[in-house]
Design a protein around this motif. Sequence first.
Motif, PDB file in Angstrom:
ATOM      1  N   ALA A 120       0.849  -1.189   0.000  1.00  0.00           N
ATOM      2  CA  ALA A 120       0.000   0.000   0.000  1.00  0.00           C
ATOM      3  C   ALA A 120       0.882   1.234   0.000  1.00  0.00           C
ATOM      4  O   ALA A 120       1.725   1.402   0.879  1.00  0.00           O
ATOM      5  CB  ALA A 120      -0.906   0.009   1.224  1.00  0.00           C
ATOM      6  N   MET A 121       0.683   2.109  -0.991  1.00  0.00           N
ATOM      7  CA  MET A 121       1.437   3.356  -1.063  1.00  0.00           C
ATOM      8  C   MET A 121       0.539   4.517  -0.674  1.00  0.00           C
ATOM      9  O   MET A 121      -0.595   4.620  -1.148  1.00  0.00           O
ATOM     10  CB  MET A 121       1.965   3.602  -2.479  1.00  0.00           C
ATOM     11  CG  MET A 121       2.846   4.863  -2.588  1.00  0.00           C
ATOM     12  SD  MET A 121       3.046   5.473  -4.292  1.00  0.00           S
ATOM     13  CE  MET A 121       1.528   6.411  -4.511  1.00  0.00           C
ATOM     14  N   GLY A 122       1.037   5.374   0.190  1.00  0.00           N
ATOM     15  CA  GLY A 122       0.313   6.566   0.592  1.00  0.00           C
ATOM     16  C   GLY A 122       1.229   7.771   0.639  1.00  0.00           C
ATOM     17  O   GLY A 122       2.442   7.671   0.461  1.00  0.00           O
ATOM     18  N   ASN A 123       0.634   8.946   0.862  1.00  0.00           N
ATOM     19  CA  ASN A 123       1.378  10.204   0.973  1.00  0.00           C
ATOM     20  C   ASN A 123       2.245  10.431  -0.261  1.00  0.00           C
ATOM     21  O   ASN A 123       3.398  10.854  -0.159  1.00  0.00           O
ATOM     22  CB  ASN A 123       2.250  10.217   2.242  1.00  0.00           C
ATOM     23  CG  ASN A 123       2.817  11.593   2.553  1.00  0.00           C
ATOM     24  OD1 ASN A 123       2.244  12.612   2.186  1.00  0.00           O
ATOM     25  ND2 ASN A 123       3.960  11.615   3.229  1.00  0.00           N
ATOM     26  N   GLY A 124       1.666  10.118  -1.434  1.00  0.00           N
ATOM     27  CA  GLY A 124       2.435  10.263  -2.663  1.00  0.00           C
ATOM     28  C   GLY A 124       1.550  10.629  -3.829  1.00  0.00           C
ATOM     29  O   GLY A 124       0.347  10.867  -3.687  1.00  0.00           O
ATOM     30  N   HIS A 125       2.169  10.684  -5.000  1.00  0.00           N
ATOM     31  CA  HIS A 125       1.497  11.077  -6.228  1.00  0.00           C
ATOM     32  C   HIS A 125       1.768  10.036  -7.301  1.00  0.00           C
ATOM     33  O   HIS A 125       2.915   9.688  -7.559  1.00  0.00           O
ATOM     34  CB  HIS A 125       2.002  12.449  -6.700  1.00  0.00           C
ATOM     35  CG  HIS A 125       1.872  13.525  -5.675  1.00  0.00           C
ATOM     36  ND1 HIS A 125       2.777  13.687  -4.640  1.00  0.00           N
ATOM     37  CD2 HIS A 125       0.934  14.492  -5.506  1.00  0.00           C
ATOM     38  CE1 HIS A 125       2.401  14.718  -3.896  1.00  0.00           C
ATOM     39  NE2 HIS A 125       1.288  15.212  -4.394  1.00  0.00           N
ATOM     40  N   HIS A 126       0.701   9.535  -7.920  1.00  0.00           N
ATOM     41  CA  HIS A 126       0.844   8.502  -8.947  1.00  0.00           C
ATOM     42  C   HIS A 126       0.479   9.111 -10.292  1.00  0.00           C
ATOM     43  O   HIS A 126      -0.596   9.670 -10.469  1.00  0.00           O
ATOM     44  CB  HIS A 126      -0.071   7.313  -8.638  1.00  0.00           C
ATOM     45  CG  HIS A 126       0.316   6.060  -9.363  1.00  0.00           C
ATOM     46  ND1 HIS A 126       0.134   5.902 -10.707  1.00  0.00           N
ATOM     47  CD2 HIS A 126       0.887   4.913  -8.921  1.00  0.00           C
ATOM     48  CE1 HIS A 126       0.569   4.707 -11.070  1.00  0.00           C
ATOM     49  NE2 HIS A 126       1.040   4.092 -10.008  1.00  0.00           N
ATOM     50  N   PHE A 127       1.385   8.963 -11.285  1.00  0.00           N
ATOM     51  CA  PHE A 127       1.194   9.631 -12.574  1.00  0.00           C
ATOM     52  C   PHE A 127       1.585   8.731 -13.740  1.00  0.00           C
ATOM     53  O   PHE A 127       1.651   9.185 -14.866  1.00  0.00           O
ATOM     54  CB  PHE A 127       2.069  10.900 -12.589  1.00  0.00           C
ATOM     55  CG  PHE A 127       1.483  12.075 -13.302  1.00  0.00           C
ATOM     56  CD1 PHE A 127       0.123  12.321 -13.334  1.00  0.00           C
ATOM     57  CD2 PHE A 127       2.322  12.997 -13.937  1.00  0.00           C
ATOM     58  CE1 PHE A 127      -0.404  13.439 -13.977  1.00  0.00           C
ATOM     59  CE2 PHE A 127       1.816  14.115 -14.586  1.00  0.00           C
ATOM     60  CZ  PHE A 127       0.445  14.334 -14.602  1.00  0.00           C
TER      61      PHE A 127
ATOM     62  N   ILE B  46      -6.674   1.736   2.753  1.00  0.00           N
ATOM     63  CA  ILE B  46      -5.259   1.903   3.107  1.00  0.00           C
ATOM     64  C   ILE B  46      -4.991   3.259   3.771  1.00  0.00           C
ATOM     65  O   ILE B  46      -3.858   3.717   3.856  1.00  0.00           O
ATOM     66  CB  ILE B  46      -4.361   1.716   1.868  1.00  0.00           C
ATOM     67  CG1 ILE B  46      -4.653   2.758   0.797  1.00  0.00           C
ATOM     68  CG2 ILE B  46      -4.513   0.311   1.301  1.00  0.00           C
ATOM     69  CD1 ILE B  46      -3.672   2.735  -0.376  1.00  0.00           C
ATOM     70  N   GLY B  47      -6.068   3.913   4.237  1.00  0.00           N
ATOM     71  CA  GLY B  47      -5.910   5.151   4.986  1.00  0.00           C
ATOM     72  C   GLY B  47      -5.687   6.380   4.132  1.00  0.00           C
ATOM     73  O   GLY B  47      -5.202   7.407   4.626  1.00  0.00           O
ATOM     74  N   GLU B  48      -6.078   6.318   2.848  1.00  0.00           N
ATOM     75  CA  GLU B  48      -5.939   7.456   1.953  1.00  0.00           C
ATOM     76  C   GLU B  48      -7.306   8.050   1.614  1.00  0.00           C
ATOM     77  O   GLU B  48      -8.344   7.440   1.859  1.00  0.00           O
ATOM     78  CB  GLU B  48      -5.215   7.032   0.668  1.00  0.00           C
ATOM     79  CG  GLU B  48      -3.772   6.642   0.888  1.00  0.00           C
ATOM     80  CD  GLU B  48      -2.903   7.815   1.362  1.00  0.00           C
ATOM     81  OE1 GLU B  48      -2.926   8.881   0.701  1.00  0.00           O
ATOM     82  OE2 GLU B  48      -2.225   7.671   2.393  1.00  0.00           O
ATOM     83  N   MET B  49      -7.303   9.245   1.019  1.00  0.00           N
ATOM     84  CA  MET B  49      -8.546   9.911   0.649  1.00  0.00           C
ATOM     85  C   MET B  49      -9.092   9.379  -0.676  1.00  0.00           C
ATOM     86  O   MET B  49      -8.347   8.860  -1.507  1.00  0.00           O
ATOM     87  CB  MET B  49      -8.313  11.420   0.508  1.00  0.00           C
ATOM     88  CG  MET B  49      -8.011  12.140   1.807  1.00  0.00           C
ATOM     89  SD  MET B  49      -7.918  13.952   1.576  1.00  0.00           S
ATOM     90  CE  MET B  49      -6.359  14.104   0.693  1.00  0.00           C
ATOM     91  N   THR B  50     -10.394   9.507  -0.868  1.00  0.00           N
ATOM     92  CA  THR B  50     -10.975   9.274  -2.186  1.00  0.00           C
ATOM     93  C   THR B  50     -10.631  10.450  -3.092  1.00  0.00           C
ATOM     94  O   THR B  50     -10.219  11.517  -2.618  1.00  0.00           O
ATOM     95  CB  THR B  50     -12.499   9.125  -2.114  1.00  0.00           C
ATOM     96  OG1 THR B  50     -13.057  10.380  -1.671  1.00  0.00           O
ATOM     97  CG2 THR B  50     -12.922   8.012  -1.169  1.00  0.00           C
ATOM     98  N   SER B  51     -10.812  10.275  -4.404  1.00  0.00           N
ATOM     99  CA  SER B  51     -10.500  11.367  -5.328  1.00  0.00           C
ATOM    100  C   SER B  51     -11.390  12.582  -5.069  1.00  0.00           C
ATOM    101  O   SER B  51     -10.963  13.727  -5.235  1.00  0.00           O
ATOM    102  CB  SER B  51     -10.645  10.889  -6.775  1.00  0.00           C
ATOM    103  OG  SER B  51     -11.942  10.417  -7.031  1.00  0.00           O
ATOM    104  N   HIS B  52     -12.629  12.351  -4.650  1.00  0.00           N
ATOM    105  CA  HIS B  52     -13.538  13.455  -4.361  1.00  0.00           C
ATOM    106  C   HIS B  52     -13.043  14.255  -3.161  1.00  0.00           C
ATOM    107  O   HIS B  52     -13.057  15.501  -3.165  1.00  0.00           O
ATOM    108  CB  HIS B  52     -14.946  12.916  -4.102  1.00  0.00           C
ATOM    109  CG  HIS B  52     -16.007  13.964  -4.053  1.00  0.00           C
ATOM    110  ND1 HIS B  52     -16.386  14.585  -2.887  1.00  0.00           N
ATOM    111  CD2 HIS B  52     -16.766  14.516  -5.036  1.00  0.00           C
ATOM    112  CE1 HIS B  52     -17.334  15.462  -3.143  1.00  0.00           C
ATOM    113  NE2 HIS B  52     -17.583  15.446  -4.433  1.00  0.00           N
ATOM    114  N   SER B  53     -12.572  13.564  -2.129  1.00  0.00           N
ATOM    115  CA  SER B  53     -12.039  14.252  -0.954  1.00  0.00           C
ATOM    116  C   SER B  53     -10.779  15.032  -1.301  1.00  0.00           C
ATOM    117  O   SER B  53     -10.575  16.155  -0.831  1.00  0.00           O
ATOM    118  CB  SER B  53     -11.736  13.246   0.157  1.00  0.00           C
ATOM    119  OG  SER B  53     -12.925  12.689   0.664  1.00  0.00           O
TER     120      SER B  53
END
Length: 336
Positions: A113-120, A245-252
């Motif tokens: 699980a990856m968090g606190n990052g940016h996927h592009f 995984i403790g991350e926000m939805t795209s809407h949030s």
Amino acid sequence: MIDVALSLNELRALCLEVLLGNGFEAQQAEPIADVIVRAEADACRSHGLYRLPGYVASVSSGRANGRAVPKITQPTSAIIRVDADKGFGPAASESARPALIAAARRHGIAAMAMGNGHHFHALWADIEPLTQAGLACWAFVIGQLSVAPHGGTRKLMGTNPVSFGWPRRDAPAFIFDFATSMAARGEVELKRLAGEALPAGWGIDPAGLPTTDPAMALAGAMLPFGGHKGSALSMMVELIAGPLIGEMTSHSVANKVAIADSGPPPGGQLVIALDPAAFAPQAVGEAEAETFFANARAQPGLRLASDRRHAAREEAHRHGVNISRDLMDRVRRLLP
């Protein structure tokens, strides 16, 4: 307009020169350059050099961290967590991959699980190295808020791609990677830049009416593929690559994070890897899978997932790639 021909090595060198000259450390720059080159080689233009200005813009604005150092923890022996340190997906995935492979071999199944990052970048870039290690795998990532649910007229979800990989001993892995929207957002952006119309059914305008204008679809909403089925898959991705995984939805993310640059929004990623040998005798499983693929190949005109990419890759390694003059001009303006 005449395209610019580059070898893959020249393309990688250009990407690195731009990134290193715009505040990126090598630990972030090199994996980003690699996935851009792989996307161009595989004719995946929507995730290739076109993305480079967005990477630079998100660091220049101070929103993303070009000097990030991913941090890996294992809350259990089969779960790997990566804090991307506000950096980017390529470096985070690369740093966690050895631990994910080892955990999958040890337990038969493991997750990253990856968090606190940016996927592009394209998900197949994360999947392919796992199949080369003999693992079957899925990957899910939340995209930028841009898609309305089936029956709705307002953005609720990202393009939310799903990727699956199946390892093969004597043939390229079976890998698919597709957005749960009718197209990746980058494809819509490329059509806007090229002045091309969208196919019918790809998007709606701000009033909720069908549109073939890329700018209106980006201002309004893109649509999921397959009606209610694609819509449900997109919601699944929002949940398992977000709240699970403790991350926000795209809407949030869209409501809480100001994004004034053209770079990637923050978002979570989930990768699940399985060792086929842990579930069934390896020879039996391989034989049955290869029989399945042989039966598929026996149907005239059938193309397996990744066939087009692999053909493009072979051509690119022999002859390089062609980049539009307009895109090259935009990239060269970023050189220090």
